[in-house]
Design an enzyme around this catalytic site. Sequence first.
Site, short mmCIF file in Angstrom:
data_model
loop_
_atom_site.label_atom_id
_atom_site.label_comp_id
_atom_site.label_asym_id
_atom_site.label_seq_id
_atom_site.Cartn_x
_atom_site.Cartn_y
_atom_site.Cartn_z
N HIS A 206 0.84 -1.24 -0.03
CA HIS A 206 0.11 -0.04 0.04
C HIS A 206 0.78 1.16 -0.01
CE1 HIS A 206 0.98 0.09 4.40
NE2 HIS A 206 0.54 1.47 4.12
C1 UD1 Z 1 -2.06 5.86 5.46
C2 UD1 Z 1 -0.77 6.41 5.97
C3 UD1 Z 1 0.43 5.30 6.01
C4 UD1 Z 1 -0.13 4.09 6.78
C5 UD1 Z 1 -1.32 3.62 5.92
C6 UD1 Z 1 -2.13 2.41 6.85
C7 UD1 Z 1 -0.24 8.91 5.73
C8 UD1 Z 1 0.58 9.71 4.74
N1 UD1 Z 1 -0.33 7.39 5.15
O1 UD1 Z 1 -1.85 5.38 4.04
O2 UD1 Z 1 1.34 5.79 6.65
O3 UD1 Z 1 1.06 3.14 6.51
O4 UD1 Z 1 -2.44 4.36 6.12
O5 UD1 Z 1 -2.79 1.69 6.14
O6 UD1 Z 1 -0.97 9.14 6.25
N2 UD1 Z 1 -8.83 4.32 0.85
C9 UD1 Z 1 -10.22 4.07 0.77
N3 UD1 Z 1 -10.86 3.81 1.77
C10 UD1 Z 1 -10.32 4.11 3.10
C11 UD1 Z 1 -9.24 4.54 3.10
C12 UD1 Z 1 -8.33 4.82 2.19
O7 UD1 Z 1 -10.92 3.76 -0.51
O8 UD1 Z 1 -11.05 3.77 4.16
C13 UD1 Z 1 -8.27 4.75 -0.46
C14 UD1 Z 1 -8.52 6.38 -1.11
O9 UD1 Z 1 -8.59 6.16 -2.47
C15 UD1 Z 1 -7.31 6.94 -0.54
C16 UD1 Z 1 -6.06 5.96 -0.36
O10 UD1 Z 1 -6.79 4.79 -0.06
O11 UD1 Z 1 -7.19 7.98 -1.61
C17 UD1 Z 1 -5.03 6.37 0.35
O12 UD1 Z 1 -5.64 6.57 1.61
P1 UD1 Z 1 -4.84 7.44 2.83
O13 UD1 Z 1 -5.57 7.49 3.92
O14 UD1 Z 1 -4.47 8.94 2.33
O15 UD1 Z 1 -3.30 6.64 2.76
P2 UD1 Z 1 -3.00 5.34 3.03
O16 UD1 Z 1 -2.24 4.94 1.77
O17 UD1 Z 1 -3.97 4.57 3.61
N1 UDP Z 2 -3.85 -5.54 8.84
C1 UDP Z 2 -5.21 -6.05 9.02
N2 UDP Z 2 -5.98 -6.35 7.99
C2 UDP Z 2 -5.36 -6.37 6.74
C3 UDP Z 2 -4.02 -5.94 6.47
C4 UDP Z 2 -3.36 -5.15 7.50
O1 UDP Z 2 -5.79 -5.95 10.28
O2 UDP Z 2 -6.31 -6.74 5.90
C5 UDP Z 2 -3.11 -5.20 10.05
C6 UDP Z 2 -1.79 -5.56 10.17
O3 UDP Z 2 -1.91 -6.95 10.82
C7 UDP Z 2 -1.03 -4.71 10.90
C8 UDP Z 2 -1.62 -3.44 10.55
O4 UDP Z 2 -2.85 -3.61 10.05
O5 UDP Z 2 -1.37 -4.95 12.44
C9 UDP Z 2 -0.65 -2.67 9.61
O6 UDP Z 2 -1.19 -1.61 8.74
P1 UDP Z 2 -0.90 -0.99 7.58
O7 UDP Z 2 -0.10 -2.01 6.75
O8 UDP Z 2 -1.97 -0.68 6.94
O9 UDP Z 2 0.22 0.00 8.00
P2 UDP Z 2 1.62 0.55 8.31
O10 UDP Z 2 1.71 -0.59 9.46
O11 UDP Z 2 2.51 0.08 7.29
O12 UDP Z 2 1.57 1.75 8.85
#
Ligand code: UD1
Ligand code: UDP
Length: 360
Positions: A206
């Site tokens: 992601h």
């Molecule tokens: C964010 C964090 C990242 C973290 C991740 C955990 C920032 C800059 N990034 O990244 O550090 O590792 O969360 O998962 O804060 N979207 C959906 N539904 C949702 C959420 C997101 O469809 O419920 C889609 C949208 O298209 C959105 C994209 O995912 O634009 C990115 O979501 P965003 O929260 O901006 O960043 P993450 O990649 O989730």
């Molecule tokens: N995770 C989850 N369901 C999923 C994928 C990830 O519960 O389908 C959990 C995972 O076990 C970990 C956390 O989400 O505890 C990690 O989140 P993510 O990879 O989104 O973010 P990051 O840790 O890179 O910030």
Amino acid sequence: MKVITVVGARPQFIKAAVVSEALKGVCEEKIVHTGQHYDANMSDVFFEELGIPKPAYNLGVGSGTHGHQTGEMLMKIEDVLLAEKPDVLLVYGDTNSTIAGALAASKLHIPVAHVEAGLRSYNMRMPEEQNRVLTDHISHWLFCPTQTAVDNLKKEGIVQGVQLTGDVMLDSVLHFLEVARRNPQKAAIFEALGIAPKQYRLATLHRAETTDGGLEAIVRIFRAFEQLPQRVVIPIHPRTRKLAEQAIAQEGFHNIQLIDPVGYLEMLLLTSNACQVLTDSGGLQKEAWFMEVPCITLRKETEWVETLDGNWNVLADLTTEDILQKALHTVPDPAARGKLPFGDGKASQKIAEALKRETE
Ligand code: UD1
Ligand code: UDP
């Protein structure tokens, strides 16, 4: 003592589950959900499954560019802080919700407590690195998961308010893995997916550095997955879903099983039973390490350098060849697992005790 906790993204809900539990009886805590993650399987499922207190506020900010998303959070969090007048603002990790919470509080002279302070990739192009460096520099209490994190802060001149607590995600795995194992409904996921323990690999993707490479980058990664002897199960983050589906449609991959994001309990079962994890996630790298599952991290660097000892985690470039080579030929060394770099599983308790002590 009144604490306002700001969370917004999946990994923050998981960390808040154990810390909020430890804060019960120690202070009045109100949770503010920024709405950064909003799909039911990216948000609600964690509150329901992990017993996290219902947010007192949901700011409904949703997705957007960094500036729009962070700016809207900043304005809305400020309103909450002005109304609630907390003694402490608590934030986790390195997302846009983290920096927005910390900055809003800091400007109002409300002391900030940062859980997971001091991590560094030393790659300032990462939004997460920007968020964590800035948050650390305006935090009053910095709760560090590892000695490396403490040392990183020292290099930047931050020593006051720094405490080595261990990693709250270890607390979380120790507690919730048992909960998951006792729940037959969660174990049904293996049958539903048609997979058997240790007969599959688990992957997640992601991060901006991965998705910024577009379809081409995902195809390169999936070409490696396609050549692995076990099926690769991918609970796909919504950010990557479209690219992943396009890659599969274009190349006709059949060794890759895309599934919707799963709840934390199912994720712990999937991780602990995988023969290998391949990921660009920060949290999942460590969970694999905690559960002694070998991990290939699809990044150029990691903040969790302790996991690299004895090849339990190795970094791979985002090329088909490097991923395949590392996934097939890395052999972890069991002798490297003697140390406890992430603490003793009581980090949440230590954080709650420190906040109580410091605010009395
Ligand atoms: C964010 C964090 C990242 C973290 C991740 C955990 C920032 C800059 N990034 O990244 O550090 O590792 O969360 O998962 O804060 N979207 C959906 N539904 C949702 C959420 C997101 O469809 O419920 C889609 C949208 O298209 C959105 C994209 O995912 O634009 C990115 O979501 P965003 O929260 O901006 O960043 P993450 O990649 O989730
Ligand atoms: N995770 C989850 N369901 C999923 C994928 C990830 O519960 O389908 C959990 C995972 O076990 C970990 C956390 O989400 O505890 C990690 O989140 P993510 O990879 O989104 O973010 P990051 O840790 O890179 O910030």
